[in-house]
Scaffold this active site. Structure first.
Site, PDB file in Angstrom:
ATOM      1  NE  ARG A   1     -31.065  17.762  -0.819  1.00 10.46           N
ATOM      2  CZ  ARG A   1     -29.827  17.601  -0.355  1.00 10.46           C
ATOM      3  NH1 ARG A   1     -29.249  18.572   0.351  1.00 10.46           N
ATOM      4  NH2 ARG A   1     -29.161  16.500  -0.602  1.00 10.46           N
TER       5      ARG A   1
ATOM      6  CB  SER B   1     -36.236  11.002  12.409  1.00 12.87           C
ATOM      7  OG  SER B   1     -36.665  10.903  11.065  1.00 12.87           O
TER       8      SER B   1
ATOM      9  N   GLY C   1     -41.376   8.815   8.201  1.00 11.36           N
ATOM     10  CA  GLY C   1     -42.464   9.785   8.199  1.00 11.36           C
ATOM     11  C   GLY C   1     -42.019  11.146   8.685  1.00 11.36           C
TER      12      GLY C   1
ATOM     13  CG  HIS D   1     -33.782  14.709   2.305  1.00 16.33           C
ATOM     14  ND1 HIS D   1     -32.425  14.459   2.182  1.00 16.33           N
ATOM     15  CD2 HIS D   1     -34.220  14.958   1.046  1.00 16.33           C
ATOM     16  CE1 HIS D   1     -32.074  14.561   0.906  1.00 16.33           C
ATOM     17  NE2 HIS D   1     -33.147  14.867   0.206  1.00 16.33           N
ATOM     18  CG  ASP D   2     -38.598  14.849   9.094  1.00 14.60           C
ATOM     19  OD1 ASP D   2     -37.999  13.952   9.720  1.00 14.60           O
ATOM     20  OD2 ASP D   2     -39.607  15.427   9.535  1.00 14.60           O
TER      21      ASP D   2
ATOM     22  CG  HIS E   1     -35.305  19.003  -8.345  1.00 15.65           C
ATOM     23  ND1 HIS E   1     -35.076  17.788  -8.957  1.00 15.65           N
ATOM     24  CD2 HIS E   1     -35.230  18.763  -6.999  1.00 15.65           C
ATOM     25  CE1 HIS E   1     -34.864  16.862  -8.024  1.00 15.65           C
ATOM     26  NE2 HIS E   1     -34.959  17.432  -6.839  1.00 15.65           N
ATOM     27  CB  THR E   2     -38.544  25.262  -9.927  1.00 21.06           C
ATOM     28  OG1 THR E   2     -38.497  26.508 -10.621  1.00 21.06           O
ATOM     29  CG2 THR E   2     -39.261  25.476  -8.605  1.00 21.06           C
TER      30      THR E   2
ATOM     31  CG  ASN F   1     -30.174  13.381   5.011  1.00 19.61           C
ATOM     32  OD1 ASN F   1     -30.839  13.862   4.102  1.00 19.61           O
ATOM     33  ND2 ASN F   1     -30.623  12.424   5.797  1.00 19.61           N
TER      34      ASN F   1
END
Length: 327
Positions: free
Chosen positions: A65, A79, A75, A69-70, A195-196, A97
């Site tokens: 995750r 960050s 990109g 999200h990064d 999401h498994t 986050n």
């Protein structure tokens, strides 16, 4: 030609230039990027990741995750790892986050690599490799990770909120967001399959249970029996309880997610949305029908594509000494 049309043409041409630059940057990633300057880098990261995952297997979902999200914000530039400062709220401070975990693993891997090869390996690459390794360690797919990413110097909470797919998003929102990152509908379905594994906190889906249209009703696209089960675990205004995203096998990387979605038991609105589009629904049904025979391979391919989003290479960005701070 009118001024408005000229501006539109200019913006379109600028967008094309930016897309070309993004793709050319991505070409500078390569397998074994650190073979000469830090040949033990990937082994050190794998060893550190194994140390943490062997003690806390649920961190695999957290790292996957975090990598996602990064990459979706500025990109894959690390960050998401930066701390807020007095003058700036970083991505970490954004609502999506706040529940991220695994920063200690990334910091430990960075410290170990820095001890061996100071100033060589980026935090962005460490996150990409650790996400891959952690999934493989819980019997998920393994994929080759081209390296050579550099770390960004900018991290803004507002950009995270604007760029991360919402668990409440409809199919048009999701497709548009993925397309903007160079990912297609198949990538959307396949990466949703992540999401498994993992868990969610109640606020990410409780509106589906108690106030879907603002009239105290439940989401009609959610299986009512499943909704009843969720209500037992998440009471109104519950912000702390957690629920498995793939009930019964949330620690196992498998294709069960697609069966759950097809039975209208996807936890998030964004899961249910996959059935609202002809193409995305076809992929869900394919994985159900074939028992996910190509899911692992497809997931690996989509992860490699995701790992190329808007990367910084060459002399762009920097190699952070510590992942939570710019140099």
């Amino acid at each position: 030609m009118g001024i408005h049309k000229l501006v539109s043409v200019f913006l379109f041409q600028l967008l094309l230039v930016l897309l070309v630059l993004e793709r050319s940057n991505a070409k500078y990633l390569k397998l074994g990027f650190y073979n000469q300057k830090c040949p033990d880098a990937e082994a050190i990261i794998t060893k550190t990741t194994h140390h943490y995952i062997s003690r806390a297997p649920t961190l695999a979902a957290a790292l996957l995750r975090m990598h996602f999200h990064d990459c979706f914000v500025r990109g894959c530039d690390g960050s998401v790892l930066l701390n807020s400062t007095r003058d700036n709220q970083a991505e970490k401070a954004s609502i999506p986050n706040l529940t991220l975990r695994g920063f200690d693993l990334i910091d430990a891997a960075k410290s170990a690599v820095e001890n061996k090869c100071p100033g060589v390996v980026s935090c962005a690459d460490i996150l990409a490799l650790a996400a891959r390794d952690s999934v493989a360690m819980i019997n998920g797919p393994y994929w080759e990770v081209p390296t050579g990413r550099r770390d960004g110097r900018v991290s803004k909470a507002s950009e995270a909120l604007a760029n991360l797919p919402s668990p409440f998003g409809d199919i048009n929102h999701l497709k548009s967001l993925f397309y903007s990152k160079g990912l297609n509908v198949k990538d959307l379905v396949v990466l949703s399959g992540g999401h498994t594994i993992g868990i969610s906190h109640c606020p990410a889906f409780s509106p589906r249970l108690y106030n879907f249209t603002g009239k105290g009703d439940a989401d009609p696209s959610l299986d009512p029996h499943y909704a009843a089960e969720l209500k037992k675990k998440c009471k109104p205004r519950d912000t702390t309880s957690i629920v498995e995203m793939d009930p019964g096998s949330f620690k196992t990387f498998d294709e069960d997610y697609f069966s759950i979605v097809s039975k209208r038991r996807g936890l998030f609105q964004s899961d249910a949305a996959l059935l609202d589009d002809k193409e995305s629904k076809a992929y869900v049904n394919l994985y159900v029908k074939t028992h996910g025979s190509t899911f692992a391979k497809d997931f690996a391919e989509s992860m490699v594509k995701m790992g190329h989003i808007e990367v910084l290479t060459g002399k762009s960005g920097e190699i952070r000494r510590k992942c939570a701070f710019v140099n």
